[in-house]
Write an enzyme that holds these catalytic residues in place. Structure first.
Site, short mmCIF file in Angstrom:
data_model
loop_
_atom_site.label_atom_id
_atom_site.label_comp_id
_atom_site.label_asym_id
_atom_site.label_seq_id
_atom_site.Cartn_x
_atom_site.Cartn_y
_atom_site.Cartn_z
N GLU A 1 13.38 -12.39 28.52
CA GLU A 1 13.42 -13.17 29.81
C GLU A 1 14.74 -13.88 30.20
O GLU A 1 15.40 -14.06 29.16
CB GLU A 1 12.24 -14.20 29.70
CG GLU A 1 10.77 -13.80 29.49
CD GLU A 1 9.89 -14.82 29.80
OE1 GLU A 1 8.95 -14.60 29.72
OE2 GLU A 1 10.06 -16.23 29.49
N GLY B 1 4.23 -19.50 24.68
CA GLY B 1 5.17 -19.82 23.78
C GLY B 1 4.69 -21.40 23.33
O GLY B 1 4.20 -21.59 22.14
N HIS B 2 4.97 -22.22 24.14
CA HIS B 2 4.90 -23.61 24.10
C HIS B 2 3.51 -24.01 23.40
O HIS B 2 3.49 -24.86 22.56
CB HIS B 2 5.22 -24.52 25.16
CG HIS B 2 5.05 -25.84 25.02
ND1 HIS B 2 6.23 -26.73 24.49
CD2 HIS B 2 4.35 -26.81 25.32
CE1 HIS B 2 5.99 -27.87 24.34
NE2 HIS B 2 4.70 -27.98 25.02
N ASN C 1 6.07 -16.03 22.73
CA ASN C 1 7.46 -16.51 23.07
C ASN C 1 7.83 -17.62 21.81
O ASN C 1 7.05 -18.41 21.49
CB ASN C 1 7.51 -17.36 24.47
CG ASN C 1 8.67 -17.78 24.80
OD1 ASN C 1 9.74 -18.12 23.83
ND2 ASN C 1 8.94 -17.32 25.97
N ARG D 1 18.13 -29.10 13.43
CA ARG D 1 18.39 -29.60 12.27
C ARG D 1 19.57 -28.83 11.61
O ARG D 1 20.35 -29.14 10.64
CB ARG D 1 17.37 -29.39 11.19
CG ARG D 1 17.61 -30.09 9.84
CD ARG D 1 17.49 -31.38 10.00
NE ARG D 1 17.65 -31.88 8.45
CZ ARG D 1 16.68 -32.56 7.81
NH1 ARG D 1 15.45 -32.49 8.19
NH2 ARG D 1 17.10 -32.94 6.54
N ARG E 1 19.03 -18.58 27.00
CA ARG E 1 19.94 -19.37 28.00
C ARG E 1 21.27 -19.25 27.65
O ARG E 1 21.66 -19.29 26.59
CB ARG E 1 19.28 -20.52 28.14
CG ARG E 1 17.82 -20.46 28.81
CD ARG E 1 17.16 -21.82 29.36
NE ARG E 1 16.03 -21.68 30.06
CZ ARG E 1 15.05 -21.55 29.89
NH1 ARG E 1 14.73 -21.59 28.53
NH2 ARG E 1 13.88 -21.47 30.72
N HIS F 1 13.61 -16.00 25.51
CA HIS F 1 14.27 -16.23 26.92
C HIS F 1 15.57 -17.09 26.43
O HIS F 1 15.65 -18.46 26.44
CB HIS F 1 13.52 -17.33 27.47
CG HIS F 1 13.77 -17.41 28.73
ND1 HIS F 1 12.89 -17.76 29.81
CD2 HIS F 1 15.35 -17.72 29.40
CE1 HIS F 1 13.50 -17.87 30.89
NE2 HIS F 1 14.88 -17.78 30.80
N HIS G 1 3.16 -19.15 31.67
CA HIS G 1 3.80 -20.67 31.95
C HIS G 1 2.51 -21.57 31.99
O HIS G 1 1.75 -21.60 32.81
CB HIS G 1 4.57 -20.82 33.34
CG HIS G 1 5.42 -22.17 33.14
ND1 HIS G 1 6.96 -21.88 32.66
CD2 HIS G 1 5.40 -23.35 33.19
CE1 HIS G 1 7.59 -23.16 32.46
NE2 HIS G 1 6.58 -23.94 32.87
N ASP G 2 2.46 -22.42 30.60
CA ASP G 2 1.59 -23.38 30.71
C ASP G 2 0.01 -22.77 30.53
O ASP G 2 -1.03 -23.61 30.52
CB ASP G 2 1.30 -24.28 31.73
CG ASP G 2 2.58 -25.46 31.86
OD1 ASP G 2 3.44 -25.21 30.71
OD2 ASP G 2 2.91 -25.95 32.72
#
Length: 239
Positions: free
Chosen positions: A70, A213-214, A7, A18, A45, A43, A190-191
């Site tokens: 997503e 991703g994160h 992701n 920036r 938004r 994803h 997720h996580d």
């Protein structure tokens, strides 16, 4: 064998903070593939605070692996998916102001709506996955909507992994078994991170895809993007 979809939302978040085009989101997507990623997830938004609709349009033609888009299937999102024709769309019930995904669909209460969306995307040759909590009833409900896969929302697993990993993964195993019983493909996201990913895959080896991703971007700050992607691949290519 489980596939890794990276992701790239956080790369876009850094760029947007920036202005300009640094880092270059298109180059990052191509590099992730070059470093071994087997898919790219975005994803977008409605407020475009990270991935923009224009990014999705720009990335689509340069990818050689699968694109997974997503999001909540509001009209603008649905139109974007139909325009860009990704390999997969993952339906996520995000509120417009959600910081990140925080719950799966109630596939029973939203059956009529989700059935219509799944039918639309499948008519256009797009594999459809529904984001659900690790609840067998919700998995079974997703199957009734006509989707191809479910994605299990793994925040609960990640949160409880350190204290009792067997207890943490147990509801996911049950939900995954229900998905297999319903002849659904199985994704997770997720996580998930380098600490908890391998155990999850060992417990649910029929997982088709993980979307991360994160944690990848956090690890890449120290390890570099190429080494990070290879490290994540080593956690899922264990069979």
């Amino acid at each position: 064998m489980t596939r890794l979809s990276v992701n790239i939302n956080k790369i876009a978040t850094l760029r947007n903070s920036r202005g300009g085009n640094m880092p270059d989101v298109e180059k990052a997507a191509a590099d992730c593939e070059r470093f071994g990623a087997e898919g790219i997830t975005v994803h977008p938004r409605p407020d475009e605070r990270h991935i923009r609709y224009s990014d999705v349009r720009a990335i689509r033609p340069i990818l050689h692996t699968e694109l997974n888009i997503e999001g909540n299937p509001i009209p603008s999102f649905t139109n974007l998916v139909l325009e860009t024709r990704p390999a997969q769309v993952t339906l996520v019930p995000d509120a417009a102001d959600a910081i990140t995904s925080n719950a799966g669909w109630d596939t029973v209460g939203n059956r009529e709506f989700l059935t219509g969306i799944c039918t639309l995307f499948r008519e256009h040759g797009i594999r459809t996955s529904i984001f659900v909590d690790p609840v067998p009833e919700m998995v079974e409900g997703a199957a009734a909507c006509g989707c191809d896969r479910v994605e299990l929302y793994t925040e609960g697993y990640a949160r409880n992994y350190a204290s009792d990993r067997e207890k943490a993964v147990a509801p996911y195993v049950r939900a995954a078994e229900k998905a297999r019983e319903c002849n659904l493909g199985l994704n997770a996201g997720h996580d998930l991170n380098l600490e908890n990913l391998e155990y999850y895959i060992r417990c649910i080896p029929w997982t088709d895809e993980v979307s991360i991703g994160h944690a990848i971007i956090c690890d890449a700050l120290y390890m570099g993007l190429e080494k990070t992607i290879k490290a994540y691949l080593s956690k899922i290519k264990i069979f």
